[in-house]
Design a protein around this motif. Structure first.
Motif, mmCIF file in Angstrom:
data_model
loop_
_atom_site.group_PDB
_atom_site.id
_atom_site.type_symbol
_atom_site.label_atom_id
_atom_site.label_comp_id
_atom_site.label_asym_id
_atom_site.label_seq_id
_atom_site.Cartn_x
_atom_site.Cartn_y
_atom_site.Cartn_z
ATOM 1 N N ALA A 49 1.331 -1.593 -4.447
ATOM 2 C CA ALA A 49 1.853 -2.006 -5.759
ATOM 3 C C ALA A 49 3.049 -1.150 -6.165
ATOM 4 C CB ALA A 49 0.745 -1.906 -6.810
ATOM 5 N N ALA A 50 2.944 0.160 -5.934
ATOM 6 C CA ALA A 50 4.046 1.056 -6.301
ATOM 7 C C ALA A 50 5.297 0.751 -5.488
ATOM 8 C CB ALA A 50 3.618 2.507 -6.101
ATOM 9 N N MET A 51 5.149 0.582 -4.175
ATOM 10 C CA MET A 51 6.319 0.311 -3.341
ATOM 11 C C MET A 51 6.901 -1.066 -3.626
ATOM 12 S SD MET A 51 6.966 3.083 -1.854
ATOM 13 C CE MET A 51 8.233 2.634 -0.659
ATOM 14 N N ALA A 52 6.068 -2.044 -3.950
ATOM 15 C CA ALA A 52 6.580 -3.371 -4.307
ATOM 16 C C ALA A 52 7.435 -3.278 -5.559
ATOM 17 C CB ALA A 52 5.429 -4.354 -4.519
ATOM 18 N N MET A 53 7.010 -2.462 -6.507
ATOM 19 C CA MET A 53 7.761 -2.306 -7.744
ATOM 20 C C MET A 53 9.087 -1.577 -7.499
ATOM 21 S SD MET A 53 5.851 -1.373 -11.263
ATOM 22 C CE MET A 53 6.035 0.387 -11.217
ATOM 23 N N VAL A 54 9.061 -0.582 -6.639
ATOM 24 C CA VAL A 54 10.248 0.246 -6.421
ATOM 25 C C VAL A 54 11.224 -0.386 -5.433
ATOM 26 C CG1 VAL A 54 11.035 2.485 -5.537
ATOM 27 C CG2 VAL A 54 9.027 2.374 -6.994
ATOM 28 N N THR A 55 10.703 -0.916 -4.321
ATOM 29 C CA THR A 55 11.585 -1.407 -3.256
ATOM 30 C C THR A 55 11.482 -2.906 -3.005
ATOM 31 O OG1 THR A 55 9.983 -1.127 -1.459
ATOM 32 C CG2 THR A 55 11.303 0.809 -2.064
#
Length: 193
Positions: A49-55
């Motif tokens: 979820a964090a990487m989807a939001m950032v990248t």
């Protein structure tokens, strides 16, 4: 006495499979309850979820951005969760690559881990050849491995095989095609002492 047992090694070596296979035999041989803490199970969804939001890529687990910002907090949370269980009298099997921590000898440091001096520490380095590991990664078709496979040369340069001082105290386990006797010997090594 509680035990903290790490199953470390590179992707595709079979760390999780090995830890699950030895869970019952270790519990029986040691006479103590264990919990299984796998980095991907505990933090995979959150990091996605964090990487989807950032990248925009939820499967990124190997880019420089991930390694710089999420890798260490994942490992710290994994170790902190193990410590909580140890304080309750439950031994822990911890699964994760942890290659930097192995290289720096951190997994033998009770103070760095934040665990009581009486906790028995064991570190299993699970290995197989690079070719076998890559074949397993391709076969499992996990989207989290996409970056690694797309940047294989960069990834393989980060792989290391413990030697010299970094190998001291490690229980080395070749997980290419282990026999029942190999599993039994590893259980005995983990429980010994």
């Amino acid at each position: 006495m509680t035990s903290l047992v790490f199953f470390c090694g590179h992707a595709g070596t079979g760390k999780t499979t090995l830890a699950k296979k030895l869970f019952g035999p270790l519990t029986k041989a040691s006479g103590t309850p264990f919990c299984l803490l796998d980095k991907d199970t505990l933090y995979g969804g959150y990091s996605a979820a964090a990487m989807a939001m950032v990248t925009g890529d939820p499967n990124d687990r190997d880019s420089p951005l991930f390694l710089q910002h999420l890798r260490d907090p994942e490992y710290r949370g994994l170790i902190d969760t193990a410590r909580d269980n140890l304080e309750l009298g439950v031994s822990a099997l911890v699964v994760g690559p942890l290659s930097r921590e192995v290289r720096e000898r951190r997994l033998f440091d009770h103070a760095w881990l934040g665990v009581a001096p009486g906790v028995k520490l064991r570190v299993v380095w699970v290995r197989t050849s690079e070719d076998v590991a890559r074949q397993r990664i391709v076969a499992r078709a996990d989207p989290n491995d996409a970056y690694k496979l797309a940047h294989w040369d960069d990834y393989r340069r980060r792989r290391f095989e413990p030697s010299g001082a970094s190998r001291e105290g490690l229980l080395m386990f070749d997980n290419t095609a282990p026999s029942s006797a190999d599993y039994q010997a590893l259980v005995a090594q983990i429980v010994a002492g």
